[in-house]
Design an enzyme around this catalytic site. Structure first.
Site, PDB file in Angstrom:
ATOM      1  N   ASP A   1       0.835  -1.192   0.000  1.00 48.06           N
ATOM      2  CA  ASP A   1       0.000   0.000   0.000  1.00 48.06           C
ATOM      3  C   ASP A   1       0.876   1.251   0.000  1.00 48.06           C
ATOM      4  OD1 ASP A   1      -2.681   1.328   0.494  1.00 48.06           O
ATOM      5  OD2 ASP A   1      -1.609   1.966   2.301  1.00 48.06           O
TER       6      ASP A   1
ATOM      7  N   GLU B   1       1.541  -0.416  -5.076  1.00 50.46           N
ATOM      8  CA  GLU B   1       0.668   0.709  -5.384  1.00 50.46           C
ATOM      9  C   GLU B   1       1.624   1.903  -5.501  1.00 50.46           C
ATOM     10  OE1 GLU B   1      -3.500   2.523  -3.714  1.00 50.46           O
ATOM     11  OE2 GLU B   1      -1.892   2.206  -2.258  1.00 50.46           O
TER      12      GLU B   1
END
Length: 699
Positions: free
Chosen positions: A352, A390
């Site tokens: 993330d 990401e």
């Protein structure tokens, strides 16, 4: 009477230095079987004193042992450590720390009244009286604070026969929320296992039927259960699985249930990827709770600013940002990754807000040589795992070759946006459509200097963060009012189109039919593109969140899959299932390299129409180099019927496999018939897929 020289026997067996003082590594609470003792080690660079607290199962407020570390005896460099034999504390079950030190003026940090969880705790226990509010202000939270669990001498798991799958060209990533996948009473999972790791095991036959071979689990790191963080992106600890996802209520057995889930997935040929959050913690900014890192080393774990009113730098959007310019922070993440790989048999990680990894200690971006990427690459096991980024944070966007992890896979948000814009009918999108189908070589160039691969693009139309696939074709505007932020949260730019009617209430039949066709169109574009496809759980049966594109705090029917939609949308499930099988049967689609000369591009005629007004594209992917069939795809995103001229081969050479404008089961033909004509009348907003044996296979 004196003994003879050379035969002296010591009265007591001398303890080793490690037995007397403990060892600084490994960090955490480590069980030493041969000594029947625990080694405790914790990093606290600027602490002036550290006290280990050990609790019994009966009293979580008053420790049965307080062990104050002596820096002359129990400290090596910046690590405090000790060795505690189990026979000294036979009732030991939980542990924590108390730390004191000098805080910088105006900066919150060391608080000796706070009970602190070990950053390396492998299991975290929340007592019945746990109170988040007590961790947010001054004063003691004893008896109401989370504690580490001493489990090392109780847990055993037999991994015999576990073989991790390694999908390549056939990889299909399925993003799911552990609780949301089975929590709804209509999930078909036994109520005692609904919303748990065990509940996922019950759904494995469903995933196998659909064709899934990679599950990407939304965050399962332990977090604060009182924070309202349903999605899981506010971790408390990077080593402990989220206890509230376990069907068992025995704290020491949560790991076993998690491992049973992983082993069951592997047995079914499904790899397990964890969505991991290492960029921040749930401690937030100066207003947030103090559980762990904030009071162990407040100036060492987080990025800090010179603004006393806002001391925590916030590239995560959640209050704080871990400082990857510090070696001990990188070590903690590396140790966590190795733990999940070695102990839990995880197959890969999706990181993330991974651009935080490339930030220096001062917050600036290190575009070329961020240390943690080199450390992961140098690890003989981690470097070979599936690593997915990401590639952005709140202040950086590094998609493609701008991201420092040169061999990592990346979530391709350009694919998401361009596919959405093309199918909704935006002008000038055909050139971008070609790029995304081809594998995004503009983002992942395979020049001699760069040498990227097409599979590094993780293609997706939607993810947890945004509309579901059905809501993408049912809503023009987000509907996030129930989140409690006056509809100001969530993305505003969704590139969605409601097909002529907002929401479901009162939607005409023709609008509902168009939505189903658009969903099938999205499915086709996703699964016919070069790169690794990913979609979110429930897309295959039109699951809705009622227009909420940010239900991070909706632990209810909004955030849970509604399995009652499955019987009503069997045709969509069948289409997904057939398209996934089609992709797996044709390795020509997903390659290690770009298609290059194997693909020929066309329009309704022989030439691609690249004009702003164009909404059409066709291509023929030749499969001979991959020992595969030839695939001819015609795409009409225009709102009128158009005639396409097939540019290769005789009509009878081609079998029509897909026509998204047709009702099920004709939309995906199981017994495809040869074409009769070299032209094909394409219905408005539809996709057609043809198949023929490649030339080499004909002879």
């Amino acid at each position: 009477m004196s003994q003879a020289h050379g035969s002296e026997t010591p009265r007591h067996k001398r303890r080793t230095w490690a037995q007397a003082e403990g060892l600084p590594l490994p960090l955490g609470a480590t069980w030493i079987p041969e000594e029947q003792a625990f080694n405790f080690a914790v990093y606290a660079q600027n602490a002036e004193s550290v006290t280990l607290l050990i609790y019994s199962a009966d009293d979580r407020a008053k420790p049965i042992l307080k062990f104050p570390f002596d820096y002359l005896r129990n400290k090596s460099g910046r690590i405090w450590h000790c060795r505690i034999p189990l026979n000294q504390v036979p009732d030991a079950r939980y542990y924590a720390y108390s730390v004191s030190g000098q805080n910088a003026p105006g900066f919150p940090g060391f608080d000796p009244d706070k009970i602190l969880v070990d950053p390396y705790a492998k299991c975290v226990f929340f007592p019945p009286g746990f109170d988040r509010k007590l961790a947010m202000g001054p004063g003691s939270n004893a008896g109401k604070a989370p504690l580490g669990v001493l489990t090392g001498y109780r847990i055993f798991f037999d991994w015999t026969g576990d073989v991790p799958p390694r999908p390549e060209s056939d990889a299909i990533i399925y993003e799911l929320h552990v609780k949301g996948f089975t929590k709804n009473p209509n999930s078909g999972v036994h109520p005692s296992r609904a919303g748990t790791y065990s509940g996922l095991i019950e759904k494995i036959p469903y995933l196998q039927e659909l064709g899934i071979n990679v599950v990407e689990l939304m965050p399962i790191f332990q977090r604060d259960p009182q924070e309202g963080d349903y999605w899981g992106y506010m971790p408390l600890n990077f080593f402990a699985p989220y206890g509230q996802y376990a069907a068992t209520r025995y704290v020491a057995e949560q790991h076993i249930e998690f491992k049973e889930m992983v082993k069951a997935f592997h047995k079914a040929g499904i790899a397990v990827v964890l969505d991991v959050v290492y960029n921040h913690t749930c401690e937030g900014d100066q207003r947030g709770p103090t559980y762990s890192l904030k009071a162990f080393d407040p100036e060492g774990y987080y990025m800090l600013s010179t603004d006393l009113a806002n001391p925590f730098v916030n590239y995560s959007g959640t209050g704080n940002t871990l400082n990857f310019g510090r070696a001990h922070v990188r070590k903690m993440v590396m140790d966590s990754l190795r733990y999940w790989k070695d102990e839990m048999h995880i197959d890969g990680f999706r990181f993330d807000l991974a651009s935080v990894f490339s930030r220096n200690a001062d917050g600036s971006l290190n575009w070329g040589d961020a240390p943690i990427f080199n450390e992961i690459a140098a690890d003989p096991e981690l470097g070979r795992m599936a690593l997915v980024a990401e590639p952005w944070d709140t202040g950086a966007y590094q998609l493609g070759c701008g991201f420092p992890g040169t061999t990592w896979l990346q979530w391709n948000a350009r694919f998401r946006d361009d596919m959405r814009r093309f199918l909704k009918g935006d002008p000038g999108m055909v050139p971008d459509l070609m790029r995304r189908i081809y594998g995004s070589d503009d983002l992942f160039p395979d020049s001699r200097a760069d040498a990227y691969h097409s599979f590094q693009s993780v293609n997706y139309i939607d993810s947890h963060d945004g509309f579901t696939l059905y809501d993408l074709v049912a809503y023009n505007q987000k509907n996030n009012w129930k989140n409690g932020h006056n509809n100001q949260d969530g993305m505003d730019q969704n590139f969605s189109w409601n097909c002529g009617h907002e929401g479901d209430v009162g939607a005409p039949a023709e609008v509902l039919a168009l939505r189903r066709k658009q969903v099938k169109n999205f499915c086709c574009l996703l699964l016919l593109s070069n790169g690794v496809p990913m979609f979110r759980a429930g897309d295959e049966f039109l699951n809705t969140q009622f227009g909420n594109n940010n239900p991070y705090n909706q632990d209810n029917e909004i955030g849970w899959l509604d399995w009652s939609q499955f019987p009503a949308n069997q045709d969509i499930f069948r289409f997904f299932k057939r398209m996934i099988a089609f992709r797996k049967a044709h390795p020509s689609l997903c390659r290690s390299r770009f298609w290059r000369k194997d693909v020929s591009w066309y329009g309704t005629g022989s030439a691609v129409d690249l004009s702003s007004d164009s909404h059409t594209l066709a291509f023929c992917l030749h499969g001979v180099s991959q020992a595969d069939d030839d695939i001819y795809v015609m795409i009409n995103a225009y709102w009128d019927e158009l005639q396409f001229q097939i540019q290769e081969g005789a009509p009878q050479d081609w079998l029509r496999v897909v026509d998204t404008s047709l009702p099920s089961p004709e939309d995906f033909s199981e017994h495809a018939l040869p074409l009769r004509y070299s032209t094909y009348n394409m219905a408005p907003r539809s996709i057609v897929v043809l198949l023929r044996a490649s030339i080499d296979q004909n002879h």
